[in-house]
Design an enzyme around this catalytic site. Sequence first.
Site, PDB file in Angstrom:
ATOM      1  N   ASP A 135       0.817  -1.219   0.000  1.00 27.57           N
ATOM      2  CA  ASP A 135       0.000   0.000   0.000  1.00 27.57           C
ATOM      3  C   ASP A 135       0.854   1.275   0.000  1.00 27.57           C
ATOM      4  O   ASP A 135       0.694   2.141   0.866  1.00 27.57           O
ATOM      5  CB  ASP A 135      -0.932   0.020   1.213  1.00 27.57           C
ATOM      6  CG  ASP A 135      -1.649  -1.296   1.435  1.00 27.57           C
ATOM      7  OD1 ASP A 135      -1.955  -1.970   0.440  1.00 27.57           O
ATOM      8  OD2 ASP A 135      -1.889  -1.662   2.603  1.00 27.57           O
ATOM      9  N   ASP A 191      -1.011   7.734   3.671  1.00 24.66           N
ATOM     10  CA  ASP A 191      -1.192   8.683   2.565  1.00 24.66           C
ATOM     11  C   ASP A 191      -0.452   9.962   2.943  1.00 24.66           C
ATOM     12  O   ASP A 191      -0.878  10.691   3.847  1.00 24.66           O
ATOM     13  CB  ASP A 191      -2.677   8.953   2.330  1.00 24.66           C
ATOM     14  CG  ASP A 191      -2.902   9.990   1.242  1.00 24.66           C
ATOM     15  OD1 ASP A 191      -2.381   9.804   0.124  1.00 24.66           O
ATOM     16  OD2 ASP A 191      -3.580  11.003   1.520  1.00 24.66           O
ATOM     17  N   GLY A 249     -10.578  -8.268  10.555  1.00 23.70           N
ATOM     18  CA  GLY A 249     -11.873  -8.533  11.176  1.00 23.70           C
ATOM     19  C   GLY A 249     -12.420  -7.383  12.003  1.00 23.70           C
ATOM     20  O   GLY A 249     -13.586  -7.409  12.401  1.00 23.70           O
ATOM     21  N   ASN A 296     -15.613  -0.625   7.912  1.00 21.61           N
ATOM     22  CA  ASN A 296     -14.260  -0.764   7.384  1.00 21.61           C
ATOM     23  C   ASN A 296     -13.734   0.553   6.815  1.00 21.61           C
ATOM     24  O   ASN A 296     -13.339   0.644   5.649  1.00 21.61           O
ATOM     25  CB  ASN A 296     -14.185  -1.868   6.334  1.00 21.61           C
ATOM     26  CG  ASN A 296     -12.822  -2.558   6.338  1.00 21.61           C
ATOM     27  OD1 ASN A 296     -12.096  -2.512   7.332  1.00 21.61           O
ATOM     28  ND2 ASN A 296     -12.472  -3.193   5.240  1.00 21.61           N
ATOM     29  N   ILE A 333     -11.106   2.503   6.109  1.00 22.65           N
ATOM     30  CA  ILE A 333      -9.652   2.435   5.937  1.00 22.65           C
ATOM     31  C   ILE A 333      -9.269   3.126   4.628  1.00 22.65           C
ATOM     32  O   ILE A 333     -10.117   3.676   3.934  1.00 22.65           O
ATOM     33  CB  ILE A 333      -9.150   0.976   5.930  1.00 22.65           C
ATOM     34  CG1 ILE A 333      -9.799   0.182   4.786  1.00 22.65           C
ATOM     35  CG2 ILE A 333      -9.422   0.304   7.273  1.00 22.65           C
ATOM     36  CD1 ILE A 333      -9.219  -1.220   4.598  1.00 22.65           C
ATOM     37  N   SER A 358     -13.795   0.889   1.820  1.00 27.45           N
ATOM     38  CA  SER A 358     -13.364  -0.416   1.340  1.00 27.45           C
ATOM     39  C   SER A 358     -14.552  -1.076   0.649  1.00 27.45           C
ATOM     40  O   SER A 358     -15.337  -0.382  -0.007  1.00 27.45           O
ATOM     41  CB  SER A 358     -12.836  -1.247   2.518  1.00 27.45           C
ATOM     42  OG  SER A 358     -12.311  -2.473   2.079  1.00 27.45           O
ATOM     43  N   PHE A 359     -14.704  -2.378   0.834  1.00 28.77           N
ATOM     44  CA  PHE A 359     -15.741  -3.090   0.097  1.00 28.77           C
ATOM     45  C   PHE A 359     -17.147  -2.873   0.652  1.00 28.77           C
ATOM     46  O   PHE A 359     -18.088  -3.557   0.261  1.00 28.77           O
ATOM     47  CB  PHE A 359     -15.393  -4.579   0.048  1.00 28.77           C
ATOM     48  CG  PHE A 359     -14.122  -4.853  -0.708  1.00 28.77           C
ATOM     49  CD1 PHE A 359     -14.075  -4.671  -2.081  1.00 28.77           C
ATOM     50  CD2 PHE A 359     -12.972  -5.254  -0.055  1.00 28.77           C
ATOM     51  CE1 PHE A 359     -12.909  -4.896  -2.792  1.00 28.77           C
ATOM     52  CE2 PHE A 359     -11.801  -5.488  -0.751  1.00 28.77           C
ATOM     53  CZ  PHE A 359     -11.762  -5.304  -2.132  1.00 28.77           C
ATOM     54  N   GLU A 361     -11.325  -0.971  -2.968  1.00 30.01           N
ATOM     55  CA  GLU A 361     -10.720  -0.281  -1.840  1.00 30.01           C
ATOM     56  C   GLU A 361      -9.462   0.414  -2.370  1.00 30.01           C
ATOM     57  O   GLU A 361      -9.241   0.465  -3.572  1.00 30.01           O
ATOM     58  CB  GLU A 361     -10.376  -1.265  -0.717  1.00 30.01           C
ATOM     59  CG  GLU A 361      -9.395  -2.349  -1.111  1.00 30.01           C
ATOM     60  CD  GLU A 361      -9.148  -3.345   0.005  1.00 30.01           C
ATOM     61  OE1 GLU A 361      -9.825  -3.280   1.039  1.00 30.01           O
ATOM     62  OE2 GLU A 361      -8.251  -4.203  -0.176  1.00 30.01           O
ATOM     63  N   ASP A 396       7.242  12.630 -14.586  1.00 29.06           N
ATOM     64  CA  ASP A 396       8.675  12.901 -14.704  1.00 29.06           C
ATOM     65  C   ASP A 396       8.925  14.169 -15.514  1.00 29.06           C
ATOM     66  O   ASP A 396       7.984  14.879 -15.914  1.00 29.06           O
ATOM     67  CB  ASP A 396       9.427  11.689 -15.264  1.00 29.06           C
ATOM     68  CG  ASP A 396       9.129  11.404 -16.741  1.00 29.06           C
ATOM     69  OD1 ASP A 396       8.539  12.267 -17.433  1.00 29.06           O
ATOM     70  OD2 ASP A 396       9.495  10.301 -17.200  1.00 29.06           O
TER      71      ASP A 396
END
Length: 350
Positions: free
Chosen positions: A59, A117, A135, A170, A172, A189-190, A220, A297
């Site tokens: 990540d 991030d 979980g 969730n 995140i 997320s999902f 996600e 670049d």
Amino acid sequence: MKSNILHYIACCIFLVTALSVESCASSENTIDPGKVDEKPVKSTVEKYRNPVLPISLPDPTVIKADDGYFYLYATEDIRNTPIYKSKDLVNWTFVSTAFTDETRPRWNDKGGIWAPDINYINGKYVLYYAKSEWGGEWTCGIGVATADKPDGPFTDHGAIINSQEIDVRNSIDGFYIEENGHKYMFWGSFAGIYGIELSDDGLSIKSGTEKVQIAGNQMEGTYIHKHGDYYYLFGSNGTCCDGAQSTYQVIYGRSKNLFGPYVAKNGQSMLSGGYDVLLHGTHYFAGPGHNAEFVTDDKGQDWIIYHCYLKADPGKGRLVMLDQVLWQDDWPLVAGHIPSYEHEVPYFNK
């Protein structure tokens, strides 16, 4: 008789010499297929091979600092959030960790520090991160820490998003973006991807604002990139962490507005599950996904950094990969939709 013999010998010597010269000339201009690997032709184009960082750094997030270095941060497979730096996106050096055992975030104490991030806001390096455990989809959230330098030390300011309080399961994979003087956080997320406005210092949710859903339950690892007239919403779906069997892939859609509606090429809304695929696995690489910010670049070429498993050695973890992003008819494209094994290096003025 003697003169004839001498003439014959002279002719033979001339013929052997001529054939020898021809043979030498031929050997200089003809490639022997059996000897190509012994004396390869040197390429004038500098290339790199993936992975560019063969260490488990899931990540990733990247920023270019004032000192001219790119700094990369990752989920803490290396405890306390590892930091690497590079001048060219290809050659990386370990710097430090964002936190120590003494300074690491204490809220949701059982959770690990995931999916950072990095940003530069109001003269500070601001690191958003998820704090979660497998979980723990209703106990997780997103926190924020700040530092004066890209290599820290970072001071934690606690959670700004909590799954239960904001009613998003969730919560995140936070992503920060500025637009028209406003600061926003996108995450999820999902169970759905959401966005909300932040305070002027980026350290809390702006008072009185409400979350807005921009994608369904198909992804996600949110990242939004502005290119031309469009915003591009990137994410990852599939299984992230199953080694050689991982099915993770990078997906996307686009919109002319930051909060959508985002759609795939066929017009299907990302709110209803639509997407197109930017990167998927191969017989050699498994689970390419959760990309960092795009880097442009000095030739105007765009590059994507992401993580991936080597199928032949999944025990190494999720390694750092680099590929060029092309643009075709205002849609992003990675050649073949697959990770490259070898590619020309990005161009940066020395």
